[in-house]
Design a protein around this motif. Structure first.
Motif, mmCIF file in Angstrom:
data_model
loop_
_atom_site.group_PDB
_atom_site.id
_atom_site.type_symbol
_atom_site.label_atom_id
_atom_site.label_comp_id
_atom_site.label_asym_id
_atom_site.label_seq_id
_atom_site.Cartn_x
_atom_site.Cartn_y
_atom_site.Cartn_z
ATOM 1 N N GLN A 181 5.841 6.015 -8.666
ATOM 2 C CA GLN A 181 5.464 4.633 -8.981
ATOM 3 C C GLN A 181 6.697 3.751 -9.133
ATOM 4 O O GLN A 181 6.707 2.591 -8.692
ATOM 5 N N ASN A 182 7.758 4.284 -9.740
ATOM 6 C CA ASN A 182 9.006 3.531 -9.856
ATOM 7 C C ASN A 182 9.559 3.173 -8.483
ATOM 8 O O ASN A 182 10.040 2.055 -8.254
ATOM 9 N N VAL A 183 9.505 4.136 -7.558
ATOM 10 C CA VAL A 183 10.007 3.883 -6.209
ATOM 11 C C VAL A 183 9.099 2.888 -5.480
ATOM 12 O O VAL A 183 9.570 2.010 -4.761
ATOM 13 N N ASP A 184 7.783 3.023 -5.685
ATOM 14 C CA ASP A 184 6.835 2.069 -5.083
ATOM 15 C C ASP A 184 7.201 0.635 -5.461
ATOM 16 O O ASP A 184 7.266 -0.264 -4.608
ATOM 17 N N TYR A 185 7.434 0.418 -6.764
ATOM 18 C CA TYR A 185 7.762 -0.928 -7.232
ATOM 19 C C TYR A 185 9.132 -1.363 -6.727
ATOM 20 O O TYR A 185 9.337 -2.535 -6.396
ATOM 21 N N ALA A 186 10.084 -0.427 -6.663
ATOM 22 C CA ALA A 186 11.422 -0.782 -6.180
ATOM 23 C C ALA A 186 11.360 -1.305 -4.751
ATOM 24 O O ALA A 186 11.978 -2.331 -4.415
ATOM 25 N N PHE A 187 10.614 -0.623 -3.884
ATOM 26 C CA PHE A 187 10.509 -1.064 -2.496
ATOM 27 C C PHE A 187 9.757 -2.395 -2.380
ATOM 28 O O PHE A 187 10.057 -3.223 -1.519
ATOM 29 N N LEU A 188 8.776 -2.609 -3.253
ATOM 30 C CA LEU A 188 8.055 -3.883 -3.266
ATOM 31 C C LEU A 188 8.986 -5.017 -3.685
ATOM 32 O O LEU A 188 9.036 -6.077 -3.036
ATOM 33 N N LEU A 192 15.528 0.628 -10.621
ATOM 34 C CA LEU A 192 14.370 1.519 -10.633
ATOM 35 C C LEU A 192 14.614 2.754 -9.772
ATOM 36 O O LEU A 192 14.188 3.861 -10.117
ATOM 37 N N LEU A 193 15.304 2.574 -8.636
ATOM 38 C CA LEU A 193 15.587 3.718 -7.778
ATOM 39 C C LEU A 193 16.601 4.669 -8.400
ATOM 40 O O LEU A 193 16.485 5.887 -8.274
ATOM 41 N N MET A 194 17.590 4.115 -9.072
ATOM 42 C CA MET A 194 18.621 4.961 -9.674
ATOM 43 C C MET A 194 18.047 5.879 -10.749
ATOM 44 O O MET A 194 18.471 7.015 -10.914
ATOM 45 N N PHE A 195 17.058 5.395 -11.487
ATOM 46 C CA PHE A 195 16.536 6.143 -12.631
ATOM 47 C C PHE A 195 15.041 6.403 -12.503
ATOM 48 O O PHE A 195 14.316 6.475 -13.489
ATOM 49 N N TYR A 196 14.617 6.569 -11.257
ATOM 50 C CA TYR A 196 13.178 6.686 -10.985
ATOM 51 C C TYR A 196 12.525 7.862 -11.679
ATOM 52 O O TYR A 196 11.350 7.827 -12.025
ATOM 53 N N GLN A 197 13.276 8.946 -11.936
ATOM 54 C CA GLN A 197 12.659 10.137 -12.513
ATOM 55 C C GLN A 197 12.827 10.230 -14.026
ATOM 56 O O GLN A 197 12.349 11.170 -14.647
ATOM 57 N N GLU A 198 13.476 9.224 -14.634
ATOM 58 C CA GLU A 198 13.832 9.345 -16.045
ATOM 59 C C GLU A 198 12.693 8.972 -16.995
ATOM 60 O O GLU A 198 12.500 9.623 -18.017
ATOM 61 N N MET A 199 11.959 7.913 -16.676
ATOM 62 C CA MET A 199 10.954 7.410 -17.611
ATOM 63 C C MET A 199 10.001 6.483 -16.877
ATOM 64 O O MET A 199 10.283 6.068 -15.747
ATOM 65 N N PRO A 200 8.863 6.107 -17.498
ATOM 66 C CA PRO A 200 7.909 5.195 -16.851
ATOM 67 C C PRO A 200 8.521 3.833 -16.561
ATOM 68 O O PRO A 200 9.484 3.411 -17.201
ATOM 69 N N CYS A 201 7.925 3.137 -15.612
ATOM 70 C CA CYS A 201 8.456 1.860 -15.142
ATOM 71 C C CYS A 201 8.553 0.826 -16.258
ATOM 72 O O CYS A 201 9.544 0.104 -16.353
ATOM 73 N N LEU A 233 0.873 -1.182 0.000
ATOM 74 C CA LEU A 233 0.000 0.000 0.000
ATOM 75 C C LEU A 233 0.904 1.223 0.000
ATOM 76 O O LEU A 233 1.472 1.613 1.023
ATOM 77 N N ALA A 234 1.047 1.824 -1.162
ATOM 78 C CA ALA A 234 2.067 2.843 -1.387
ATOM 79 C C ALA A 234 1.510 4.254 -1.330
ATOM 80 O O ALA A 234 2.110 5.183 -1.881
ATOM 81 N N ASP A 235 0.368 4.430 -0.686
ATOM 82 C CA ASP A 235 -0.205 5.766 -0.555
ATOM 83 C C ASP A 235 0.173 6.341 0.808
ATOM 84 O O ASP A 235 0.197 5.624 1.814
ATOM 85 N N PHE A 236 0.442 7.652 0.836
ATOM 86 C CA PHE A 236 0.844 8.301 2.084
ATOM 87 C C PHE A 236 -0.340 8.711 2.951
ATOM 88 O O PHE A 236 -0.159 9.265 4.033
ATOM 89 N N PRO A 249 7.677 3.351 4.624
ATOM 90 C CA PRO A 249 7.372 4.683 5.150
ATOM 91 C C PRO A 249 7.820 5.799 4.211
ATOM 92 O O PRO A 249 8.798 5.655 3.472
ATOM 93 N N GLU A 250 7.109 6.904 4.274
ATOM 94 C CA GLU A 250 7.348 8.033 3.367
ATOM 95 C C GLU A 250 8.763 8.572 3.478
ATOM 96 O O GLU A 250 9.343 9.036 2.483
ATOM 97 N N GLU A 251 9.357 8.507 4.680
ATOM 98 C CA GLU A 251 10.688 9.101 4.857
ATOM 99 C C GLU A 251 11.773 8.380 4.064
ATOM 100 O O GLU A 251 12.870 8.913 3.888
ATOM 101 N N TYR A 252 11.496 7.180 3.573
ATOM 102 C CA TYR A 252 12.476 6.468 2.761
ATOM 103 C C TYR A 252 12.466 6.915 1.301
ATOM 104 O O TYR A 252 13.368 6.567 0.542
ATOM 105 N N TYR A 253 11.461 7.650 0.897
ATOM 106 C CA TYR A 253 11.341 8.041 -0.506
ATOM 107 C C TYR A 253 12.292 9.184 -0.836
ATOM 108 O O TYR A 253 12.481 10.094 -0.028
ATOM 109 N N PRO A 254 12.886 9.165 -2.036
ATOM 110 C CA PRO A 254 13.684 10.308 -2.477
ATOM 111 C C PRO A 254 12.776 11.492 -2.775
ATOM 112 O O PRO A 254 11.547 11.365 -2.773
ATOM 113 N N SER A 255 13.367 12.613 -3.063
ATOM 114 C CA SER A 255 12.579 13.815 -3.343
ATOM 115 C C SER A 255 11.716 13.616 -4.582
ATOM 116 O O SER A 255 12.167 13.068 -5.592
ATOM 117 N N LEU A 256 10.481 14.055 -4.491
ATOM 118 C CA LEU A 256 9.561 13.978 -5.637
ATOM 119 C C LEU A 256 9.219 15.371 -6.153
ATOM 120 O O LEU A 256 8.250 15.554 -6.888
#
Length: 477
Positions: free
Chosen positions: A196-203, A270-279, A135-138, A169-176
């Motif tokens: 979404q990329n980070v959500d899947y990476a943590f999963l 996915l974490l390294m390139f989370y902001q580059e393109m869709p998953c 459950l990846a909603d804050f 937890p939200e505090e583990y997420y990089p800046s969005l």
């Protein structure tokens, strides 16, 4: 490595015309660097910080420290997850099914998806799977309400260890904020797909040690009946061949199968390139960089998209997979084998492409009388049914106009490899197709070869679209 992470962070502010050449180089560099570093390598300083992170409350600063050694793609990421329902069992399962879900503006299909997974599995299959929902909603109130519903409807699966609900937890997420707007996407779209990329990476990171294989699904999916049995047949048929990702749906993140041992690398990627393109684009890059050049997709599809509204802004999304079949039990086994032909092959449409259930085919130049296409099994087997189709929808005349189907035994070595020395004809092709039932009742020996023989020359080229074999299962299976 701290400087490298900081430089990557600064790149977030650059909005120049094209980042793709640099991105491709950087992705390649990082993954190939990993090939030369032992999987267990972690600097002593990093080990100390990881121990501290596991003891003290999480913070964004500690999260960054876990990525200081960017070359260590094979280790799991140090994240303290919240267990919202269920706990992992000690025994490793065959398959983990991972779902990531967020609050939608319109519609919610998660409960239906979980129900479909369990309802479409037999009691024996349920013993071999574990479903993990992230459950990846804050919105914690939303998460709490949903967990109560899940617990009420699927309590027996949670107690049996078949269903886990977690949250990073939200505090583990990089800046969005301030993300690069690649492809001219609006800011909210970039933020959505980056998170979404980070959500899947943590999963993926959480699921690393739960099973031997991992299946990625979306939270609005319907499953075919006994999909696990079909998956196992395909995995068995690929023994001895290299693969990174097998696809059991042509849509989005649905039905993508991985070896669990690859999950740490994929999570880091996915974490390294989370902001580059869709998953789904990143998944293609990951597959290619690990040397699987071609898509390996199987028919029929085992999973169907059932949602009508996207998790992004509630936009309409009525995509359907027209290759989906509700009943997947009739998927062929196609036991491991080597394939040979003396028909001239056109370009890269080689013999192996007719034998898998992937959407490919063999294509050869006009065959002559006596030409053959032979399948030699790695070990002798009992076969119950053989079905072969030639030609295609757009080349309907490229069929085998005159041919016979044979099965053989008594393998011998030849200059061109192993061949059977004795064959029996079990049928003739009609209109380019053949299907023989109850082969095991008609043939007294265990089959070592299956051979297609051209019985009359033809001017047309030959497409063998599919070769499907069903083996006889032992009584205890």
């Amino acid at each position: 490595m701290r400087l490298l992470w900081k430089s990557l962070d600064k790149m977030r502010c650059l909005r120049k015309r094209s980042t793709m050449p640099f991105l491709g180089f950087l992705i390649t560099f990082l993954l190939f660097l990993n090939l030369y570093i032992e999987d267990g390598y972690v600097l002593e300083e990093d080990k100390r910080q990881l121990r501290e992170t596991s003891v003290h409350p999480a913070s964004s600063e500690r999260y960054v420290h876990t990525f200081r050694d960017l070359s260590n793609f094979s280790g799991t990421i140090n994240v303290t997850y919240r267990y919202l329902a269920g706990t992992p069992l000690n025994r490793k399962k065959y398959l983990t099914i991972g779902l990531s879900s967020v609050k939608r503006k319109r519609g919610n299909y998660l409960l239906e998806t979980i129900k479909s997974i369990f309802d479409q599995s037999s009691y024996e299959e349920l013993k071999e799977i574990v479903v993990v929902v992230h459950l990846a909603d804050f919105d914690l109130a939303w998460c709490e309400n949903l967990v109560q519903e899940i617990t009420r409807k699927f309590a027996h699966h949670i107690i049996a260890g078949r269903l886990l609900v977690i949250q990073a937890p939200e505090e583990y997420y990089p800046s969005l904020d301030g993300l690069k707007r690649n492809y001219n996407d609006p800011e909210d779209r970039v933020r959505f797909r980056s998170k979404q990329n980070v959500d899947y990476a943590f999963l993926l990171n959480f699921c690393t040690n739960l099973s031997h294989f991992y299946m990625m699904l979306e939270d609005d999916v319907r499953c075919s009946r006994n999909f696990l049995t079909a998956l196992k047949k395909v995995i068995t048929s690929r023994e001895g061949s290299y693969w990174v990702m097998l696809e059991f749906s042509k849509l989005g993140y649905i039905g993508k199968l991985y070896h669990s041992k690859d999950l740490p690398r994929l999570a880091h990627f996915l974490l390294m390139f989370y902001q580059e393109m869709p998953c789904d684009w990143l998944l293609i890059h990951f597959r290619g960089l690990l040397a699987q050049k071609d898509v390996i997709r199987f028919k029929p599809s085992l999973f169907q998209h059932m949602g009508y509204y996207s998790s992004y802004k509630g936009a309409e999304n009525k995509l359907k997979d027209d290759d989906f079949e509700e009943d997947s039990l009739d998927i062929p086994d196609n036991p491991p084998a080597s394939l040979y032909t003396n028909i001239n092959v056109f370009e890269n449409y080689d013999a192996t492409k007719a034998y898998s259930t992937v959407d490919e085919y063999f294509w050869g130049k006009p065959p002559s009388t006596g030409d053959f296409f032979v399948i030699v099994f790695n070990k002798s087997t009992k076969i119950s049914k053989i079905k072969i189709a030639t030609g295609s929808d757009d080349r309907q005349n490229d069929i085998l106009h005159h041919g016979a189907l044979e099965v053989g035994e008594k393998l011998i070595g030849t200059k061109k490899g192993k061949q059977c020395s004795s064959y029996i004809t079990i049928g003739e092709f009609k209109n380019g197709n053949i299907e023989v039932q109850d082969v095991d009742h008609k043939i007294a020996f265990d089959i070592e070869c299956v051979r297609i023989v051209v019985t009359a020359s033809q001017k047309e080229w030959l497409i063998i679209r599919s070769i499907s074999l069903w083996t006889t299962q032992p009584p205890n299976q």
